[in-house]
Design a protein around this motif. Structure first.
Motif, PDB file in Angstrom:
ATOM      1  N   MET A 214       0.859  -1.194   0.000  1.00 44.69           N
ATOM      2  CA  MET A 214       0.000   0.000   0.000  1.00 44.69           C
ATOM      3  C   MET A 214       0.891   1.237   0.000  1.00 44.69           C
ATOM      4  O   MET A 214       2.026   1.186   0.490  1.00 44.69           O
ATOM      5  N   PRO A 215       0.416   2.371  -0.540  1.00 41.77           N
ATOM      6  CA  PRO A 215       1.233   3.597  -0.537  1.00 41.77           C
ATOM      7  C   PRO A 215       1.758   3.955   0.844  1.00 41.77           C
ATOM      8  O   PRO A 215       2.860   4.474   0.990  1.00 41.77           O
ATOM      9  N   GLU A 216       0.952   3.688   1.875  1.00 40.82           N
ATOM     10  CA  GLU A 216       1.387   3.793   3.266  1.00 40.82           C
ATOM     11  C   GLU A 216       0.989   2.503   3.971  1.00 40.82           C
ATOM     12  O   GLU A 216      -0.144   2.045   3.838  1.00 40.82           O
ATOM     13  N   HIS A 217       1.920   1.916   4.712  1.00 42.07           N
ATOM     14  CA  HIS A 217       1.565   0.715   5.471  1.00 42.07           C
ATOM     15  C   HIS A 217       0.499   1.049   6.506  1.00 42.07           C
ATOM     16  O   HIS A 217       0.511   2.143   7.080  1.00 42.07           O
ATOM     17  N   PRO A 218      -0.438   0.121   6.784  1.00 41.92           N
ATOM     18  CA  PRO A 218      -1.369   0.359   7.884  1.00 41.92           C
ATOM     19  C   PRO A 218      -0.590   0.612   9.173  1.00 41.92           C
ATOM     20  O   PRO A 218       0.397  -0.067   9.455  1.00 41.92           O
TER      21      PRO A 218
END
Length: 335
Positions: free
Chosen positions: A217-221
């Motif tokens: 993902m563009p930012e990790h959860p």
């Protein structure tokens, strides 16, 4: 010299497979090393989960006892009052929790009085100084903005399993529906809590695929819950085998290595683990748990607060503080 592992969002399937297939003790060692580079290994974030609306869900998630179509022992409960929820949140804070999560068995959020009440709950829990998390089903961008403006810190929306295996477990919505909700949460500036469940009948390839989706993902959860299937009588998966703890440890370790900055949460299934087994999970990089008294409105039971505090003492762990503020712990001797 800083040799901390690089935060990456461009993992390949082959790279994640290589990590996943490492000999278990080597994998745990690597994960423990990464964990110490990015986090304080003595601290565990304590979260409390409250079911604010239980049962009667129109979805057909094969693992879930709250689906209206399955005959389980879970009783339908209407949305709790705001006052009752704040009371539970205050008790959770006094027991050492820094995050309070509110779960409603809805397919999706609807713009009605119930959602207005949830907004009031978010404001109220935020005012007592806790991180507020919700899991309410599918969410539009506009609804996510309302939650963010009310003070919501995190939104939970698990992938559950791989994109390839998803339709074997759920037919009433798609994997893309999951991704869209997570994207809407991100756009609203709310942190993401998203992980999955093992023990659904999936393959090792499915587990790798699910972790790969999260890690690219563009930012990790910010939070990644790793759940073992809670086998609920009356659901299609009630006769699945109990998940082996070493499989949980492997998933936690891989998640820690490929998403080093995330909180990795040891979630459902912990009730069936010994302190010894949970200790291995913490060694492998888990640094967040759900806790709560057994009699609270949890659909999937967790160990009680006092049991967890005793385990922390044995393992040399302590509850993580919110924003470096001291958390006052209630005495287990009084309970």
């Amino acid at each position: 010299m800083n040799t901390r592992i690089e935060l990456r969002n461009n993992w390949s399937k082959e790279e994640v497979e290589e990590v996943y297939n490492l000999p278990l003790l080597e994998l745990i060692y690597k994960a423990a090393t990464v964990h110490r580079e990015w986090h304080n290994p003595e601290e565990i974030q304590i979260s409390t989960l409250l079911s604010i609306k239980t049962g009667g869900c129109p979805e057909d998630c094969s693992y879930c006892g709250q689906a209206a179509r399955y005959h389980t022992d879970i009783k339908v409960q209407a949305l709790l009052s705001t006052e009752k929820v704040i009371e539970h949140a205050q008790k959770a804070k006094e027991s050492g929790s820094s995050r309070f999560c509110m779960a409603a068995a809805w397919r999706e959020v609807r713009n009605n009085r119930d959602f207005d009440r949830v907004i009031d709950m978010v404001k109220g829990v935020n005012e007592i100084g806790m991180e507020v998390c919700c899991t309410l089903g599918m969410l539009t961008e506009e609804q996510a903005m309302r939650l963010q403006e009310a003070g919501l810190y995190a939104y939970n929306h698990n992938l559950d399993t791989s994109e390839q295996y998803y339709e074997e477990i759920i037919s009433t919505r798609t994997f893309d529906n999951r991704i869209n909700t997570i994207n809407n949460v991100r756009k609203a500036g709310i942190t993401v809590c998203s992980g999955g469940i093992i023990g659904l009948g999936e393959t090792h390839t499915d587990r790798i695929s699910m972790l790969l989706t999260l890690a690219t993902m563009p930012e990790h959860p910010e939070s990644v819950p790793i759940n073992a299937l809670a086998r609920v009588e009356g659901t299609p998966l009630e006769n699945n085998a109990k998940v082996d703890t070493w499989e949980m440890i492997r998933m936690i370790a891989v998640a820690r290595i490929i998403m080093p900055s995330s909180m990795i949460r040891l979630s459902a299934g912990r009730i069936e683990m010994t302190d010894f087994e949970q200790g291995w999970c913490f060694m492998a990089g888990a640094n967040s748990i759900f806790t709560g008294e057994r009699e609270t409105l949890l659909v999937t039971p967790n160990p009680g607060v006092c049991e967890d505090m005793q385990m922390f003492t044995t393992l040399g762990l302590k509850p993580m503080k919110k924003e470096n503020k001291t958390t006052e712990m209630s005495s287990c001797e009084d309970k």
